[in-house]
Design a protein around this motif. Structure first.
Motif, mmCIF file in Angstrom:
data_model
loop_
_atom_site.group_PDB
_atom_site.id
_atom_site.type_symbol
_atom_site.label_atom_id
_atom_site.label_comp_id
_atom_site.label_asym_id
_atom_site.label_seq_id
_atom_site.Cartn_x
_atom_site.Cartn_y
_atom_site.Cartn_z
ATOM 1 N N SER A 82 0.828 -1.213 0.000
ATOM 2 C CA SER A 82 0.000 0.000 0.000
ATOM 3 C C SER A 82 0.859 1.258 0.000
ATOM 4 O O SER A 82 0.529 2.238 -0.690
ATOM 5 N N HIS A 86 0.722 3.917 -2.998
ATOM 6 C CA HIS A 86 0.272 5.272 -2.646
ATOM 7 C C HIS A 86 1.333 6.308 -2.997
ATOM 8 O O HIS A 86 1.034 7.328 -3.644
ATOM 9 N N THR A 90 1.260 9.197 -5.833
ATOM 10 C CA THR A 90 1.456 10.568 -5.352
ATOM 11 C C THR A 90 2.614 11.241 -6.072
ATOM 12 O O THR A 90 2.507 12.397 -6.510
ATOM 13 N N ASN A 129 -2.455 13.664 -2.677
ATOM 14 C CA ASN A 129 -2.509 12.592 -1.674
ATOM 15 C C ASN A 129 -3.904 11.990 -1.580
ATOM 16 O O ASN A 129 -4.056 10.775 -1.440
ATOM 17 N N VAL A 130 -4.918 12.839 -1.651
ATOM 18 C CA VAL A 130 -6.306 12.350 -1.605
ATOM 19 C C VAL A 130 -6.599 11.479 -2.821
ATOM 20 O O VAL A 130 -7.194 10.392 -2.707
ATOM 21 N N LEU A 131 -6.168 11.927 -4.001
ATOM 22 C CA LEU A 131 -6.384 11.138 -5.223
ATOM 23 C C LEU A 131 -5.638 9.811 -5.160
ATOM 24 O O LEU A 131 -6.170 8.769 -5.574
ATOM 25 N N ALA A 133 -4.811 8.143 -2.410
ATOM 26 C CA ALA A 133 -5.489 7.294 -1.430
ATOM 27 C C ALA A 133 -6.763 6.700 -2.017
ATOM 28 O O ALA A 133 -7.075 5.516 -1.794
ATOM 29 N N ALA A 134 -7.506 7.501 -2.785
ATOM 30 C CA ALA A 134 -8.737 7.006 -3.410
ATOM 31 C C ALA A 134 -8.424 5.912 -4.424
ATOM 32 O O ALA A 134 -9.147 4.908 -4.526
ATOM 33 N N THR A 135 -7.339 6.069 -5.170
ATOM 34 C CA THR A 135 -6.941 5.064 -6.154
ATOM 35 C C THR A 135 -6.502 3.773 -5.487
ATOM 36 O O THR A 135 -6.667 2.679 -6.040
ATOM 37 N N ILE A 137 -7.709 2.390 -2.708
ATOM 38 C CA ILE A 137 -8.778 1.638 -2.035
ATOM 39 C C ILE A 137 -9.150 0.335 -2.744
ATOM 40 O O ILE A 137 -9.188 -0.732 -2.110
ATOM 41 N N THR A 182 -5.876 1.990 -14.051
ATOM 42 C CA THR A 182 -5.392 3.079 -13.189
ATOM 43 C C THR A 182 -4.026 3.578 -13.656
ATOM 44 O O THR A 182 -3.740 4.781 -13.587
ATOM 45 N N THR A 186 -3.257 7.424 -14.618
ATOM 46 C CA THR A 186 -2.279 8.196 -13.849
ATOM 47 C C THR A 186 -0.963 8.391 -14.600
ATOM 48 O O THR A 186 -0.431 9.508 -14.660
#
Length: 297
Positions: A82, A86, A90, A129-131, A133-135, A137, A182, A186
């Motif tokens: 993870s 992550h 990022t 960071n939010v994007l 973390a969402a990816t 999950i 993904t 990205t």
């Protein structure tokens, strides 16, 4: 010297180089108040990501290679996976943001101070960071679904989603399809943003009358593109192709992923920081105690 000794020695050198370069950048930015502006916020956060990611990967890799029989529990393996994914997402998003930052600075220099502020930089770092973390999950959810009836030994020196899927008994294309989709969004998207930004920078550089100005602009662009390519291209090859059913040999996969994950953190301080006048003069002043005119470097 056998291959194992060479591999271990190379990893040690990469890790020491990564730590020294990035920690030096972090310290220099912290102790110099005049470096606390958006560009250096991005450089600082990039250095933090590189230190954390390299420390998450290389010491455990060395432990596995040296012991050759280390058992890693499932929980820590999932945690390592993870963190790798992550921070990888990022960093990719951050490189795109940094390319856009340079684009605005070069193409709209007069508007740059009003468009890119410390608050804008902080919000963009929070957003990436939010994007990320969402990816992450769905990866964690899918990893929990995997069952290992034949073997739970990864033919690899760190925990990796693709390898976990390949050795599991849970055969469903959705796992590698997730990774391919993904990665395309990205990596292909991030690389596209970087390329478009640098194309616009090149166009602006061609309008510079000074030959020295053009040389510096092109030098910066090519070095940035080098590290961006080393970050994105191996990931795109190793993560997208399996989702389309293209098999990559374990050796080729290992080399591609290790290049993408371990080499850019070692090069980032050189490309983004040590070529910067303000950081170079700050390092010189830190080691010598002497003041120096940044324009002389």
């Amino acid at each position: 010297m056998d291959m194992m000794t060479f591999t271990i020695g190379t990893l040690v050198l990469i890790y020491l180089g990564t730590l020294f370069g990035n920690l030096l950048v972090i310290v220099v930015i912290i102790i110099n108040p005049h470096l606390r502006n958006p560009m250096f916020f991005y450089i600082f956060y990039l250095a933090v990501i590189d230190v954390v990611n390299s420390s998450n990967l290389i010491p455990p890799m060395l432990t596995v290679l040296l012991s050759r029989s280390t058992t890693v529990p499932y929980g820590p393996c999932l945690l390592q996976l993870s963190v790798v994914h992550h921070l990888g997402i990022t960093e990719g998003l951050l490189l795109s943001v940094m390319a856009c930052d340079r684009y605005v600075a070069v193409v709209y220099p007069l508007r740059y101070p009003s468009l890119v502020t410390n608050k804008t930089a902080g919000l963009s770092i929070l957003l990436v960071n939010v994007l990320a973390a969402a990816t992450l999950i769905p990866y964690m959810y899918f990893s929990a679904e995997l069952s290992f009836c034949r073997t739970n030994v990864l033919p690899y020196c760190f925990c990796d989603f693709v390898t976990m899927v390949q050795i599991s008994c849970t055969k469903d294309p959705k796992y590698l399809t997730l990774l391919s989709s993904t990665t395309m969004i990205t990596s292909v998207g991030g690389l596209g943003i970087c390329l478009l930004s640098y194309v616009r920078i090149v166009v602006a550089a061609l309008k510079i009358s000074s030959v020295d100005g053009k040389r510096k602009a092109f030098s910066t662009m090519f070095t940035h593109l080098l590290v961006v390519s080393l970050f994105y291209v191996p990931r795109m090859i190793s993560y997208i192709l399996p989702g389309f059913g293209v098999q990559i040999s374990a050796e080729a996969y290992n080399v591609l992923v290790i290049i993408a994950i371990l080499v850019p953190p070692m090069l980032n301080p050189i490309i983004y920081s040590f070529r910067n006048k303000e950081i170079k003069s700050s390092i010189y002043r830190m080691w010598t105690g002497k003041r120096v005119n940044p324009d002389s470097h």
